[in-house]
Enzyme design. Structure first.
Site, PDB file in Angstrom:
ATOM      1  N   ASP A   1      -7.391   9.516  -0.093  1.00 36.71           N
ATOM      2  CA  ASP A   1      -6.413   8.849  -0.959  1.00 36.71           C
ATOM      3  C   ASP A   1      -6.797   9.068  -2.422  1.00 36.71           C
ATOM      4  O   ASP A   1      -7.968   9.202  -2.750  1.00 36.71           O
ATOM      5  CB  ASP A   1      -6.380   7.348  -0.629  1.00 36.71           C
ATOM      6  CG  ASP A   1      -5.122   6.677  -1.154  1.00 36.71           C
ATOM      7  OD1 ASP A   1      -4.168   7.393  -1.533  1.00 36.71           O
ATOM      8  OD2 ASP A   1      -5.094   5.437  -1.184  1.00 36.71           O
TER       9      ASP A   1
ATOM     10  N   ASN B   1       4.400   7.438   4.976  1.00 42.26           N
ATOM     11  CA  ASN B   1       4.526   8.406   3.878  1.00 42.26           C
ATOM     12  C   ASN B   1       5.893   9.099   3.815  1.00 42.26           C
ATOM     13  O   ASN B   1       6.233   9.707   2.797  1.00 42.26           O
ATOM     14  CB  ASN B   1       3.410   9.471   3.926  1.00 42.26           C
ATOM     15  CG  ASN B   1       2.049   8.933   3.508  1.00 42.26           C
ATOM     16  OD1 ASN B   1       1.015   9.444   3.919  1.00 42.26           O
ATOM     17  ND2 ASN B   1       2.029   7.888   2.687  1.00 42.26           N
TER      18      ASN B   1
HETATM   19  C1  IPE Z   1      -2.969   6.191   3.007  1.00 46.85           C
HETATM   20  O1  IPE Z   1      -2.422   6.621   1.837  1.00 46.85           O
HETATM   21  C2  IPE Z   1      -2.580   7.081   4.103  1.00 46.85           C
HETATM   22  C3  IPE Z   1      -2.978   8.487   3.939  1.00 46.85           C
HETATM   23  C4  IPE Z   1      -3.906   8.914   3.142  1.00 46.85           C
HETATM   24  C5  IPE Z   1      -2.282   9.392   4.800  1.00 46.85           C
HETATM   25  P1  IPE Z   1      -1.273   5.784   1.087  1.00 46.85           P
HETATM   26  O2  IPE Z   1      -1.529   5.984  -0.352  1.00 46.85           O
HETATM   27  O3  IPE Z   1       0.054   6.191   1.602  1.00 46.85           O
HETATM   28  O4  IPE Z   1      -1.643   4.314   1.604  1.00 46.85           O
HETATM   29  P2  IPE Z   1      -1.193   2.875   1.168  1.00 46.85           P
HETATM   30  O5  IPE Z   1       0.194   2.702   1.674  1.00 46.85           O
HETATM   31  O6  IPE Z   1      -1.326   2.840  -0.332  1.00 46.85           O
HETATM   32  O7  IPE Z   1      -2.173   1.974   1.856  1.00 46.85           O
HETATM   33  C1  IPE Z   2      -3.381  10.881  -0.678  1.00 43.13           C
HETATM   34  O1  IPE Z   2      -3.111  10.768  -2.031  1.00 43.13           O
HETATM   35  C2  IPE Z   2      -2.635  12.014  -0.030  1.00 43.13           C
HETATM   36  C3  IPE Z   2      -1.576  11.590   0.901  1.00 43.13           C
HETATM   37  C4  IPE Z   2      -1.278  10.368   1.266  1.00 43.13           C
HETATM   38  C5  IPE Z   2      -0.803  12.660   1.492  1.00 43.13           C
HETATM   39  P1  IPE Z   2      -1.876   9.920  -2.579  1.00 43.13           P
HETATM   40  O2  IPE Z   2      -0.693  10.822  -2.687  1.00 43.13           O
HETATM   41  O3  IPE Z   2      -1.665   8.696  -1.773  1.00 43.13           O
HETATM   42  O4  IPE Z   2      -2.404   9.579  -4.043  1.00 43.13           O
HETATM   43  P2  IPE Z   2      -2.239   8.222  -4.825  1.00 43.13           P
HETATM   44  O5  IPE Z   2      -2.649   7.114  -3.931  1.00 43.13           O
HETATM   45  O6  IPE Z   2      -0.789   8.133  -5.229  1.00 43.13           O
HETATM   46  O7  IPE Z   2      -3.157   8.379  -5.994  1.00 43.13           O
HETATM   47 MG    MG Z   3      -2.270   6.728  -1.987  1.00 42.58          MG
END
Ligand code: IPE
Ligand code: IPE
Ligand code: MG
Length: 204
Positions: free
Chosen positions: A5, A53
């Site tokens: 993340d 997602n």
């Molecule tokens: C968590 O990322 C899930 C993945 C890395 C696939 P998100 O950024 O989508 O999670 P939440 O919803 O903030 O917990």
């Molecule tokens: C994790 O990074 C990757 C996926 C969930 C695919 P994020 O896209 O959630 O990045 P933030 O949380 O917005 O920084």
């Molecule tokens: Mg994220």
């Protein structure tokens, strides 16, 4: 088991589009997998795309799908050479047919590898997994003519979970500063040590 993340925030901090963070995130996946294999870790499971997602803007979802496909295309030979078996768990039915075919081919081509198992959780959710395992368990009982009402044991249910081929993780890591499990491996994390770090995924 790792929740990767912080790709978006890594990019935003640098005044770059989120896509740049996702691209660097793929590099971090490659480095992490290589390092784990070198350290002799036998099972690595990465949460790459959650069932939640899909709610992201359509162009971000489609970028993530394209990154997933190009990484599969580029890296499968490397995985094969390095003795890494690839598994993808999650509800794959929502992915484009070409991506589904690539996933099946990559799993088939690396199925004999034994050094390390790399599992990608894609369109995965821990609750989804427990529910699909429950359905599979009942179908297996029905097919065997067994008593559908008999008590269910942990080991019977665990046989039908998407990660039945892997042991429960010793260590869970989440990058990006959030201290939650976000519907990842709900069943398997029961006794796992949890580690949270502020580091954005591309820097991990
Ligand atoms: C968590 O990322 C899930 C993945 C890395 C696939 P998100 O950024 O989508 O999670 P939440 O919803 O903030 O917990
Ligand atoms: C994790 O990074 C990757 C996926 C969930 C695919 P994020 O896209 O959630 O990045 P933030 O949380 O917005 O920084
Ligand atoms: Mg994220």
């Amino acid at each position: 088991a790792i929740i990767l993340d912080g790709n978006g925030r890594w990019a935003t901090e640098r005044h770059l589009p989120r896509a740049a963070g996702h691209r660097r995130g793929v590099e971090a996946v490659r480095n992490t997998v290589e390092q784990c294999a070198r350290m002799g870790i036998e099972f690595v499971t990465l949460f790459a795309f959650s069932s939640e997602n899909w709610r992201r803007p359509a162009d971000e979802v489609s970028l993530l799908m394209r990154l997933f496909m190009s990484a599969l295309q580029r890296e499968v030979d490397q995985l094969r050479r390095n003795g890494i078996r690839l598994r993808v768990v999650g509800d794959l039915s929502r992915f484009e047919p070409t991506l589904q075919e690539m996933i099946h081919a990559a799993q088939r081509d690396t199925a004999g590898n034994r050094r390390m198992t790399l599992t990608i959780a894609a369109n995965y959710g821990g609750r989804w997994d427990i529910l699909q395992a429950t359905g599979a368990l009942m179908r297996a009982r029905a097919a065997a003519g067994a008593d559908l009402g008999a008590p269910v044991t942990e080991s019977e249910l665990a046989q039908h979970l998407a990660l039945s081929f892997a042991p429960e993780p010793d260590l869970f890591i989440r990058t990006g500063g959030e201290q939650r499990i976000s519907n990842f491996l709900l069943w398997q994390l029961a006794y796992t040590e949890l580690y949270f770090t502020e580091t954005w995924w591309p820097d991990f």
